[in-house]
Design a protein around this motif. Structure first.
Motif, PDB file in Angstrom:
ATOM      1  N   SER A  85       4.671  -8.722   0.504  1.00 15.64           N
ATOM      2  CA  SER A  85       3.716  -7.632   0.316  1.00 15.64           C
ATOM      3  C   SER A  85       2.664  -7.710   1.411  1.00 15.64           C
ATOM      4  CB  SER A  85       3.052  -7.713  -1.064  1.00 15.64           C
ATOM      5  OG  SER A  85       2.184  -8.840  -1.134  1.00 15.64           O
ATOM      6  N   THR A 123      -6.210  -3.644   1.327  1.00 17.65           N
ATOM      7  CA  THR A 123      -5.114  -3.219   0.463  1.00 17.65           C
ATOM      8  C   THR A 123      -5.506  -1.987  -0.328  1.00 17.65           C
ATOM      9  OG1 THR A 123      -5.843  -4.775  -1.257  1.00 17.65           O
ATOM     10  CG2 THR A 123      -4.109  -5.528   0.239  1.00 17.65           C
ATOM     11  N   ALA A 156      -4.005  -1.616   7.916  1.00 14.79           N
ATOM     12  CA  ALA A 156      -3.983  -2.862   7.151  1.00 14.79           C
ATOM     13  C   ALA A 156      -4.141  -4.095   8.024  1.00 14.79           C
ATOM     14  CB  ALA A 156      -2.682  -2.972   6.353  1.00 14.79           C
ATOM     15  N   VAL A 193       2.286  -3.395  -1.667  1.00 13.59           N
ATOM     16  CA  VAL A 193       0.931  -3.576  -1.139  1.00 13.59           C
ATOM     17  C   VAL A 193       0.261  -4.807  -1.738  1.00 13.59           C
ATOM     18  CG1 VAL A 193      -1.362  -2.551  -0.877  1.00 13.59           C
ATOM     19  CG2 VAL A 193       0.682  -1.114  -0.650  1.00 13.59           C
ATOM     20  N   ARG A 250      -5.160   1.503  -1.124  1.00  9.70           N
ATOM     21  CA  ARG A 250      -3.984   2.326  -0.870  1.00  9.70           C
ATOM     22  C   ARG A 250      -4.315   3.719  -0.321  1.00  9.70           C
ATOM     23  NH1 ARG A 250      -0.790   3.199  -5.670  1.00  9.70           N
ATOM     24  NH2 ARG A 250      -2.810   3.241  -6.716  1.00  9.70           N
TER      25      ARG A 250
END
Length: 287
Positions: free
Chosen positions: A185, A194, A127, A171, A196
């Motif tokens: 977040s 983002t 991320a 997230v 997942r």
């Protein structure tokens, strides 16, 4: 009853900003011969992935390396039985079953800290977000110059030989969706991604690497590098903190070390260095 795997249910595409996880792709990427992860199940909704996996382990229906992921939890739990809630598909909510038979039970208390290191490492890579650790098991990000909690970890015994470790990570939560102002977040912290699916793959691969390293040296936190790495990423060290202890007691001082048992060592004004093994830690100010 085991929650139904609904990873192929297209009706879940109700929010294009929050697409469902691809369970089949996750299994292909993570489950391999000789690897830790033995199975990955994604369910649309459940009360608590930790509770479900503890129950499955108790019934002999889950083996080491089982991963249970929920798109939404209605009764997610943090430490001290605090509730953890978030909109569907807005985060990663999962639990894993570990049976570290090679490690003395006295060292199993390192598993939540190990998971914190693994999650922080995995999120940093996947991320692009600098994630710090608040002792013992909170994940912190910086939003607008302030520390905010974006995740937490909860470990529970599963029978005599297992531990279920649960992880919750916010997230894509927006500011108006945060349960408390102190929450954050990955999106609010400026994550470069983002998505997942790769985030979960990155976190689980990192967890596998750290777990195998720790297990290979019988859980020795120094030889595995876990104690040093945790301390390096721990935002609690060097801070003045208040520890809320069992029995309505509290302790104020500077957090100076993580000892060999994973306890937080607090130096008080009267010169005493007190190890804290359980309690709620409040960051008061930088040291």
């Amino acid at each position: 009853m085991t929650p139904r795997d609904v990873s192929g249910d297209n009706s879940r595409w109700s929010d294009l900003d929050r697409p469902p996880l691809n369970a089949a792709a996750l299994r292909r990427a993570l489950v391999r011969e000789g690897g830790l992860w033995s199975g990955v199940e994604v369910v649309q909704s459940t009360g608590s992935t930790n509770s479900d996996l503890v129950a499955l382990a108790g019934e002999g229906k889950a083996t080491e390396g089982a991963v249970l992921v929920a798109e939404e939890q209605s009764a997610g739990r943090g430490r001290l039985d605090r509730q953890w809630t978030a909109p569907a598909r807005s985060g990663l909510f999962f639990s894993v079953l570990l049976t570290p038979s090679e490690v003395p039970v006295a060292r199993w208390g390192w598993l939540p800290l190990l998971t914190g290191v693994a999650v922080a490492t995995g999120l940093s890579r996947a991320a692009g977000v600098d994630t710090a650790l608040k002792w013992p098991n909170d994940l912190l990000v910086t939003v607008g110059g302030a520390e905010r909690k974006t995740g937490g970890i909860l470990a529970e015994r599963a029978g005599d030989d297992g531990v279920v470790v649960g992880v919750g990570i916010n997230v894509t939560l927006r500011e108006d969706e945060l349960p408390v102002p102190q929450a954050g977040s990955l999106a609010l912290a400026g994550a470069v991604s983002t998505d997942r699916d790769p985030l979960l793959r990155g976190v689980l691969r990192s967890l596998e690497q750290w777990y195998e390293k720790w297990r290979s040296v019988e859980g020795d936190p120094a030889r595995s590098g876990l104690q040093e790495t945790y301390a390096a990423g721990c935002a609690t060290l060097g801070r003045v903190v208040r520890a809320e202890l069992p029995g309505e007691r509290s302790l104020v001082g500077e957090a100076v070390a993580i000892d060999g048992d994973g306890r937080l060592v607090i130096a008080t004004e009267d010169g005493v260095q007190a190890p804290v093994g359980a309690g709620d830690i409040v960051h008061l100010r930088p040291a």
